[in-house]
Design a protein around this motif. Structure first.
Motif, short mmCIF file in Angstrom:
data_model
loop_
_atom_site.label_atom_id
_atom_site.label_comp_id
_atom_site.label_asym_id
_atom_site.label_seq_id
_atom_site.Cartn_x
_atom_site.Cartn_y
_atom_site.Cartn_z
N LYS A 147 0.83 -1.20 0.00
CA LYS A 147 0.00 0.00 0.00
C LYS A 147 0.87 1.25 0.00
O LYS A 147 2.05 1.20 0.31
CB LYS A 147 -0.91 0.01 1.22
N GLN A 148 0.24 2.38 -0.35
CA GLN A 148 0.96 3.65 -0.33
C GLN A 148 1.07 4.17 1.10
O GLN A 148 0.26 3.83 1.97
CB GLN A 148 0.21 4.67 -1.20
N ARG A 149 2.07 5.01 1.30
CA ARG A 149 2.22 5.65 2.60
C ARG A 149 1.03 6.60 2.82
O ARG A 149 0.64 7.32 1.91
CB ARG A 149 3.54 6.43 2.65
N GLU A 150 0.49 6.58 4.03
CA GLU A 150 -0.67 7.40 4.33
C GLU A 150 -0.48 8.16 5.64
O GLU A 150 0.24 7.73 6.53
CB GLU A 150 -1.93 6.53 4.44
N LEU A 151 -1.17 9.28 5.72
CA LEU A 151 -1.13 10.10 6.92
C LEU A 151 -1.85 9.38 8.06
O LEU A 151 -2.92 8.81 7.87
CB LEU A 151 -1.78 11.45 6.66
N VAL A 152 -1.23 9.44 9.25
CA VAL A 152 -1.89 8.95 10.45
C VAL A 152 -2.37 10.15 11.27
O VAL A 152 -3.54 10.29 11.57
CB VAL A 152 -0.95 8.08 11.28
N ALA A 153 -1.42 11.02 11.63
CA ALA A 153 -1.77 12.19 12.43
C ALA A 153 -0.64 13.21 12.35
O ALA A 153 0.53 12.85 12.19
CB ALA A 153 -2.02 11.81 13.88
#
Length: 120
Positions: A43-49
């Protein structure tokens, strides 16, 4: 020029908790917003917080109510308290920091990542 060192990853059972820390250091003018991103296999890198120097936070809908981001500006450290962990939270978690270098240019730094595995 800037180093981000992450701590706190590991293996935890579903429903468990972990606390990630990221300590930033470097010969720069100042740090700005800091945050956590994650990348699961395939998966692509995604924002958490993310969190600003004024403690304004933003988080992904998938972690709202379970994860809490905070920071200690005096220590240039950002934390991510993760509760009620689910198997879908399994990923490499990366720390990200915005900063102003000594030339007064805006820059971004990334940590090397810490593995979080949620499994029974």
């Amino acid at each position: 020029q800037v180093q981000l060192v992450e701590f706190g990853g590991g293996l935890v059972q579903p429903g468990g908790s972990l606390r990630l820390s990221c300590a930033a250091s470097g010969n720069i003018f100042s740090f700005g917003a800091m945050g956590w991103y994650r990348q699961a296999p395939g998966k692509q890198r995604e924002l958490v917080a993310t969190i600003t120097t004024g403690n304004v936070t933003n988080s992904a809908d998938s972690v709202k109510g379970r994860f809490t981001i905070s920071r200690d500006n005096a220590k240039n450290t950002v934390y991510l308290q993760m509760n009620s962990l689910q198997t879908d939270d399994t990923a490499v978690y990366y720390c990200r920091a915005e900063y102003i270098d000594l030339r007064y240019w805006s820059q971004i730094a990334w940590g090397l990542g810490t593995q979080v595995t949620v499994s029974s």
